[in-house]
Design an enzyme around this catalytic site. Structure first.
Site, PDB file in Angstrom:
ATOM      1  N   GLU A  86      45.565  83.808  47.824  1.00 16.18           N
ATOM      2  CA  GLU A  86      45.643  84.726  46.700  1.00 16.18           C
ATOM      3  C   GLU A  86      46.902  85.572  46.804  1.00 16.18           C
ATOM      4  O   GLU A  86      47.382  85.869  47.911  1.00 16.18           O
ATOM      5  CB  GLU A  86      44.415  85.639  46.647  1.00 16.18           C
ATOM      6  N   CYS A  99      52.332  91.338  46.174  1.00 17.32           N
ATOM      7  CA  CYS A  99      51.701  91.370  47.496  1.00 17.32           C
ATOM      8  C   CYS A  99      51.471  89.925  47.925  1.00 17.32           C
ATOM      9  O   CYS A  99      50.733  89.184  47.278  1.00 17.32           O
ATOM     10  CB  CYS A  99      50.385  92.142  47.443  1.00 17.32           C
ATOM     11  N   CYS A 106      42.621  84.960  58.631  1.00 16.95           N
ATOM     12  CA  CYS A 106      43.279  85.876  59.571  1.00 16.95           C
ATOM     13  C   CYS A 106      42.439  85.973  60.830  1.00 16.95           C
ATOM     14  O   CYS A 106      41.207  86.051  60.763  1.00 16.95           O
ATOM     15  CB  CYS A 106      43.429  87.257  58.924  1.00 16.95           C
ATOM     16  N   CYS A 110      40.048  92.858  62.162  1.00 18.24           N
ATOM     17  CA  CYS A 110      39.865  94.286  61.874  1.00 18.24           C
ATOM     18  C   CYS A 110      38.516  94.481  61.185  1.00 18.24           C
ATOM     19  O   CYS A 110      38.206  93.811  60.205  1.00 18.24           O
ATOM     20  CB  CYS A 110      41.003  94.797  60.988  1.00 18.24           C
ATOM     21  N   CYS A 113      38.071  95.051  57.268  1.00 18.31           N
ATOM     22  CA  CYS A 113      38.822  94.183  56.359  1.00 18.31           C
ATOM     23  C   CYS A 113      37.992  92.964  55.963  1.00 18.31           C
ATOM     24  O   CYS A 113      37.741  92.075  56.777  1.00 18.31           O
ATOM     25  CB  CYS A 113      40.129  93.741  57.007  1.00 18.31           C
ATOM     26  N   CYS A 326      43.838  96.385  48.773  1.00 18.55           N
ATOM     27  CA  CYS A 326      43.991  96.196  50.221  1.00 18.55           C
ATOM     28  C   CYS A 326      42.641  95.902  50.874  1.00 18.55           C
ATOM     29  O   CYS A 326      41.682  96.650  50.720  1.00 18.55           O
ATOM     30  CB  CYS A 326      44.603  97.466  50.814  1.00 18.55           C
TER      31      CYS A 326
END
Length: 335
Positions: A86, A99, A106, A110, A113, A326
């Site tokens: 995305e 962005c 990933c 975290c 997230c 974010c």
């Protein structure tokens, strides 16, 4: 080979190896990126040169889904191997900013997230990153004046491709995005921060801090157990010294976790006197247990930092209604 993954320098090297004038690299960049040529046949090259260029493709990912709102837009792209990524368009006061995602998934883990819940499947190529910028510009008929490498993935876990991508988009004969308006965000892989200072174009650097002490940061961000805050801040200072750029510390405010006045004072004490500034980001809620702080808590945190000598700003919120903010990317596509 995908043309969009080649820097001018690598393209020049290709022509040298083909016993051709390397100046053709700049001609190609100008034609493809500036003039919008759709094929190499549009160039006034000889048949000999066109035959050599046949090793390159101009393939781009397929746009699968397109979402749009007043200040943001988002594309879901299907990659050549069937994976997805995305990318987000943010309509800011100074212009349109993209962005960019750097990985499918990933591995940084975290806790806050949602994006990171999709474990890394593979790195994106420099060409796939460049294609995100081109896709948004094409789909929404707009000029791109800024790039944030802050989408899915840890950029410095895909160091070579991200470095090449920064070179491609800032090339004067290419997309010509100002280096001042390109920002790479990392969770704090210290050796790569130092290497990026030496190798990459002088783009801006942002470091995800999100806590004022090692104990809390290690709870939220496993990477801190490898590279604690003191090492991260020393690497930030090195980057600033080498590039002449002030480094941004990104700080997501999590209600009741890291958003108290005590945390603000501890953060101010930690970074006062350093060439840093803090960008405060109210948490964008997903289906995790973390909550967004009140506007009053955000304002108070910012006020305490400023009263204690720290330059601080509050990030304007983009795209939450599209799940494009974010920490929200790929939230609907984890399966």
């Amino acid at each position: 080979m995908n043309f969009y993954g080649f820097t001018v320098e690598k393209l020049r090297q290709f022509f040298i190896e083909q016993d051709e004038n390397p100046a053709k690299a700049e001609i190609l960049f100008d034609g493809i990126y500036r003039k919008g040529y759709k094929s190499f046949e549009e160039f006034q090259f000889s048949e000999r040169v066109l035959k050599k260029l046949s090793v390159f493709t101009l393939d781009k990912p397929e746009v699968v889904k397109k979402l749009d709102s007043a200040d943001a837009a988002k594309l879901l792209l299907r990659l050549e191997d069937g994976n997805y990524c995305e990318t987000v368009l943010m309509r800011q006061r100074f212009g349109n900013c993209v962005c960019v995602s750097t990985q499918v998934g990933c591995n940084m883990g975290c806790k806050f997230c949602k994006s990171g819940m999709l474990k890394k499947r593979r790195d994106l190529t420099a060409g796939e990153m460049t294609a995100q910028v081109l896709a948004l510009a094409s789909e929404f008929s707009c000029e791109i004046s800024g790039v944030s490498v802050m989408g899915i993935g840890e950029p410095f876990d895909n160091f070579e491709a991200v470095s090449d991508f920064c070179g491609i988009i800032t090339e004067d004969k290419g997309l010509a995005v100002s280096r001042r308006r390109v920002t790479v965000s990392t969770c704090g892989i210290v050796p790569k921060i130092r290497e990026f200072a030496e190798r990459a174009p002088s783009v801006s650097l942002a470091i995800s801090l999100h806590a004022p002490n090692d104990g809390l940061r290690s709870e939220l961000m496993p990477i801190n157990k490898v590279y604690p805050i003191s090492e991260v801040l020393d690497a930030a200072a090195y980057y600033s010294e080498k590039t002449g750029k002030r480094v941004t510390l990104e700080y997501i405010l999590l209600s009741g976790i890291n958003d108290g006045e005590v945390h603000a004072k501890e953060l101010a004490e930690l970074i006062r006197g350093r060439n840093l500034y803090v960008n405060l980001i109210p948490y964008n809620e997903t289906d995790t247990d973390f909550k967004k702080p009140s506007p009053e808590a955000v304002d108070n945190f910012c006020r305490v930092l400023k009263e204690n000598g720290v330059i601080a700003t509050k990030r304007r919120e983009f795209g939450a209604e599209l799940k494009a903010a974010c920490g929200q990317l790929m939230a609907d596509y984890n399966d």
